[in-house]
Design an enzyme around this catalytic site. Structure first.
Site, PDB file in Angstrom:
ATOM      1  N   CYS A 118      17.529  29.588  -1.672  1.00 20.58           N
ATOM      2  CA  CYS A 118      17.964  30.999  -1.626  1.00 20.58           C
ATOM      3  C   CYS A 118      17.620  31.758  -2.910  1.00 20.58           C
ATOM      4  O   CYS A 118      17.748  32.977  -2.952  1.00 20.58           O
ATOM      5  CB  CYS A 118      19.456  31.061  -1.332  1.00 20.58           C
ATOM      6  SG  CYS A 118      19.876  30.211   0.189  1.00 20.58           S
ATOM      7  N   HIS A 260      21.891  37.765  -3.348  1.00 19.05           N
ATOM      8  CA  HIS A 260      21.516  36.971  -2.172  1.00 19.05           C
ATOM      9  C   HIS A 260      22.637  37.094  -1.135  1.00 19.05           C
ATOM     10  O   HIS A 260      23.825  36.943  -1.456  1.00 19.05           O
ATOM     11  CB  HIS A 260      21.310  35.509  -2.602  1.00 19.05           C
ATOM     12  CG  HIS A 260      21.313  34.565  -1.457  1.00 19.05           C
ATOM     13  ND1 HIS A 260      20.524  34.751  -0.333  1.00 19.05           N
ATOM     14  CD2 HIS A 260      22.029  33.434  -1.226  1.00 19.05           C
ATOM     15  CE1 HIS A 260      20.755  33.773   0.521  1.00 19.05           C
ATOM     16  NE2 HIS A 260      21.661  32.966   0.002  1.00 19.05           N
ATOM     17  N   ASN A 290      22.910  34.556   6.514  1.00 19.20           N
ATOM     18  CA  ASN A 290      22.202  34.120   5.301  1.00 19.20           C
ATOM     19  C   ASN A 290      20.770  33.741   5.699  1.00 19.20           C
ATOM     20  O   ASN A 290      20.552  32.712   6.335  1.00 19.20           O
ATOM     21  CB  ASN A 290      22.957  32.929   4.707  1.00 19.20           C
ATOM     22  CG  ASN A 290      22.275  32.344   3.480  1.00 19.20           C
ATOM     23  OD1 ASN A 290      21.109  32.615   3.210  1.00 19.20           O
ATOM     24  ND2 ASN A 290      22.999  31.512   2.759  1.00 19.20           N
TER      25      ASN A 290
HETATM   26  N1  COA Z   1      35.370  27.947  12.640  1.00 20.47           N
HETATM   27  C1  COA Z   1      36.663  27.615  12.619  1.00 20.47           C
HETATM   28  N2  COA Z   1      37.186  26.770  11.714  1.00 20.47           N
HETATM   29  C2  COA Z   1      36.351  26.222  10.822  1.00 20.47           C
HETATM   30  C3  COA Z   1      34.973  26.535  10.795  1.00 20.47           C
HETATM   31  C4  COA Z   1      34.497  27.427  11.757  1.00 20.47           C
HETATM   32  N3  COA Z   1      33.200  27.798  11.815  1.00 20.47           N
HETATM   33  N4  COA Z   1      34.396  25.873   9.766  1.00 20.47           N
HETATM   34  C5  COA Z   1      35.366  25.163   9.170  1.00 20.47           C
HETATM   35  N5  COA Z   1      36.547  25.392   9.809  1.00 20.47           N
HETATM   36  C6  COA Z   1      37.865  24.841   9.502  1.00 20.47           C
HETATM   37  C7  COA Z   1      37.798  23.573   8.692  1.00 20.47           C
HETATM   38  O1  COA Z   1      37.667  22.454   9.552  1.00 20.47           O
HETATM   39  C8  COA Z   1      39.112  23.602   7.982  1.00 20.47           C
HETATM   40  O2  COA Z   1      40.120  23.153   8.863  1.00 20.47           O
HETATM   41  P1  COA Z   1      41.299  22.206   8.314  1.00 20.47           P
HETATM   42  O3  COA Z   1      42.041  23.042   7.311  1.00 20.47           O
HETATM   43  O4  COA Z   1      42.070  21.919   9.554  1.00 20.47           O
HETATM   44  O5  COA Z   1      40.625  21.017   7.723  1.00 20.47           O
HETATM   45  C9  COA Z   1      39.374  25.072   7.733  1.00 20.47           C
HETATM   46  O6  COA Z   1      38.545  25.775   8.688  1.00 20.47           O
HETATM   47  C10 COA Z   1      39.019  25.536   6.352  1.00 20.47           C
HETATM   48  O7  COA Z   1      37.727  25.034   6.065  1.00 20.47           O
HETATM   49  P2  COA Z   1      37.075  25.324   4.685  1.00 20.47           P
HETATM   50  O8  COA Z   1      35.750  24.613   4.621  1.00 20.47           O
HETATM   51  O9  COA Z   1      38.087  25.079   3.620  1.00 20.47           O
HETATM   52  O10 COA Z   1      36.809  26.889   4.808  1.00 20.47           O
HETATM   53  P3  COA Z   1      36.467  27.892   3.676  1.00 20.47           P
HETATM   54  O11 COA Z   1      37.553  28.893   3.578  1.00 20.47           O
HETATM   55  O12 COA Z   1      35.988  27.220   2.424  1.00 20.47           O
HETATM   56  O13 COA Z   1      35.224  28.639   4.300  1.00 20.47           O
HETATM   57  C11 COA Z   1      32.831  28.699   4.140  1.00 20.47           C
HETATM   58  C12 COA Z   1      34.032  27.917   4.625  1.00 20.47           C
HETATM   59  C13 COA Z   1      31.584  27.900   4.500  1.00 20.47           C
HETATM   60  C14 COA Z   1      32.788  30.040   4.864  1.00 20.47           C
HETATM   61  C15 COA Z   1      32.958  28.929   2.598  1.00 20.47           C
HETATM   62  O14 COA Z   1      33.247  27.704   1.970  1.00 20.47           O
HETATM   63  C16 COA Z   1      31.702  29.496   2.018  1.00 20.47           C
HETATM   64  O15 COA Z   1      31.297  30.589   2.340  1.00 20.47           O
HETATM   65  N6  COA Z   1      31.057  28.764   1.086  1.00 20.47           N
HETATM   66  C17 COA Z   1      29.777  29.214   0.523  1.00 20.47           C
HETATM   67  C18 COA Z   1      28.676  28.792   1.471  1.00 20.47           C
HETATM   68  C19 COA Z   1      27.379  29.455   1.163  1.00 20.47           C
HETATM   69  O16 COA Z   1      27.324  30.620   0.886  1.00 20.47           O
HETATM   70  N7  COA Z   1      26.291  28.674   1.282  1.00 20.47           N
HETATM   71  C20 COA Z   1      24.974  29.157   1.076  1.00 20.47           C
HETATM   72  C21 COA Z   1      24.743  29.444  -0.364  1.00 20.47           C
HETATM   73  S1  COA Z   1      23.098  29.906  -0.635  1.00 20.47           S
END
Ligand code: COA
Length: 339
Positions: A118, A260, A290
């Site tokens: 990215c 980004h 993304n």
């Molecule tokens: N829909 C519903 N629930 C989901 C889910 C989805 N698509 N993805 C994960 N969950 C659940 C998980 O299983 C977890 O459940 P649990 O509490 O029962 O275990 C809960 O939601 C929270 O998951 P978590 O991973 O802690 O969520 P989060 O608040 O960290 O959000 C992202 C996840 C991916 C949106 C966030 O971490 C993020 O944006 N990270 C940066 C990723 C990024 O930008 N990557 C590219 C960079 S170039």
């Protein structure tokens, strides 16, 4: 880092292309257990574009974005000296830039791929800047293009909600130092966290019986979302501040923040940490998700087409992602109407 070279570079034109096929959050919720509410509240994404069917590739998207950029200048494809294709999802591991070169008819251009996920477009822009400042080349096409839908595990709800396909291109030309619009840059890598976000090569369990050679293939995107989020909101503001400091530019001088397009929450937190008004954030990830290396040039092209950006505006561009890599480029915009 400040440039001590004698020439400058200016962005002549931009172009972008996305596939026609749309996938909204409700449609994603028919594939994995999720909801529009969950995805939108955590990421700001509403829908993404996917390169579906079997008759189009990343080369077509990249070539279309490039042709649109070229068509808004007086240049011919044969005037391009160098093509840098920033991508992590090429058609061919030996490189896809040469296929773009052939497709757009840039017969005098050297072409190579640049892999930095990215951050690829930022690194491509800075690389092009070096060739222009040194006087090696006059016209360079920098493309950011990715089709991460091909590398997404569509049964993994923690990643498949995030990514979309697209391409964006800019044509950069050398110019006098006075007309220079790339004011400075700041780049970083920390390979010790490479495992937080990767499409890694996995070797087969059994070796070739005679050669003791393990072969394999690339797998799907794997990501530690929480760690990537923490990395982005902590490191991106620092990179921006370092770059601004080296240029003696204050945060108050920034007209546009173009990060980004990974996640709307990341965009907002970075802006808050820098005390930049949210009205200065350029964002279109609600429509595309993304798109990795494509996200910055795609958003830049849209902002220009919407007449958001005026001459002399200071645009702070930051890329961040797998590697981990991250970095900033500060632009002073000048629109050069060549057509
Ligand atoms: N829909 C519903 N629930 C989901 C889910 C989805 N698509 N993805 C994960 N969950 C659940 C998980 O299983 C977890 O459940 P649990 O509490 O029962 O275990 C809960 O939601 C929270 O998951 P978590 O991973 O802690 O969520 P989060 O608040 O960290 O959000 C992202 C996840 C991916 C949106 C966030 O971490 C993020 O944006 N990270 C940066 C990723 C990024 O930008 N990557 C590219 C960079 S170039």
């Amino acid at each position: 880092m400040k440039s001590f070279m004698i020439q400058g570079a200016r962005i002549l034109a931009t172009g972008s292309a996305v596939p026609n096929s749309r996938l909204n959050n409700n449609q994603v919720s028919q594939i994995v257990q999720t909801s529009d509410e969950w995805i939108f509240s955590r990421t700001g994404i509403k829908e993404r574009r996917l390169l579906t069917g079997d008759n189009q590739s990343i080369v077509d998207l990249a070539a279309l974005a490039s042709t649109k950029a070229l068509n808004s200048t007086l240049l011919q494809a044969s005037d391009i000296d160098l093509i840098i294709l920033a991508t992590s999802s090429p058609n061919d591991l030996f490189g896809s830039a040469s296929q773009v070169q052939a497709k757009i008819g840039a017969k005098n251009a050297v072409a190579f791929d640049l892999t930095a996920a990215c951050s690829g477009f930022v690194l491509g822009l800075v690389t092009a800047y070096q060739f222009l400042c040194s006087g090696s080349y006059r016209n360079i096409l920098v493309i950011g293009a990715d089709v991460l839908s091909k590398w997404t595990d569509w049964s993994d709800r923690s990643t498949c909600i995030l990514f979309g396909d697209g391409a964006g291109a800019v044509i950069i030309q050398s110019c006098s130092k006075k007309e220079n619009s790339i004011l400075g840059f700041q780049l970083n890598t920390d390979g010790s966290y490479a495992n937080h976000l990767s499409i890694s090569y996995q070797q087969e369990v059994n070796a070739h019986p005679i050669l003791n050679l393990y072969q394999g293939s690339f797998k799907y995107i794997s990501m530690n979302g929480k760690e990537v989020y923490k990395f982005a909101v902590s490191q991106v503001p620092l990179s921006i501040l370092k770059c601004l400091k080296s240029l003696n530019i204050s945060v108050n001088d920034i007209d546009w923040l173009l990060l980004h397009q990974a996640n709307e929450r990341i965009l907002n937190v970075v802006a808050e940490k820098l005390s930049i008004s949210s009205t200065k954030i350029i964002a279109n990830l609600n429509k595309y998700g993304n798109t990795s290396a494509a996200s910055i040039p795609l958003a830049l092209d849209e902002a220009i087409k919407e007449n958001k950006i005026s001459d002399n505006d200071i645009i702070v561009i930051s890329g961040f992602g797998a590697g981990l890599t991250w970095g900033t480029v500060v632009l002073k915009w000048s629109s050069i109407l060549l057509k």
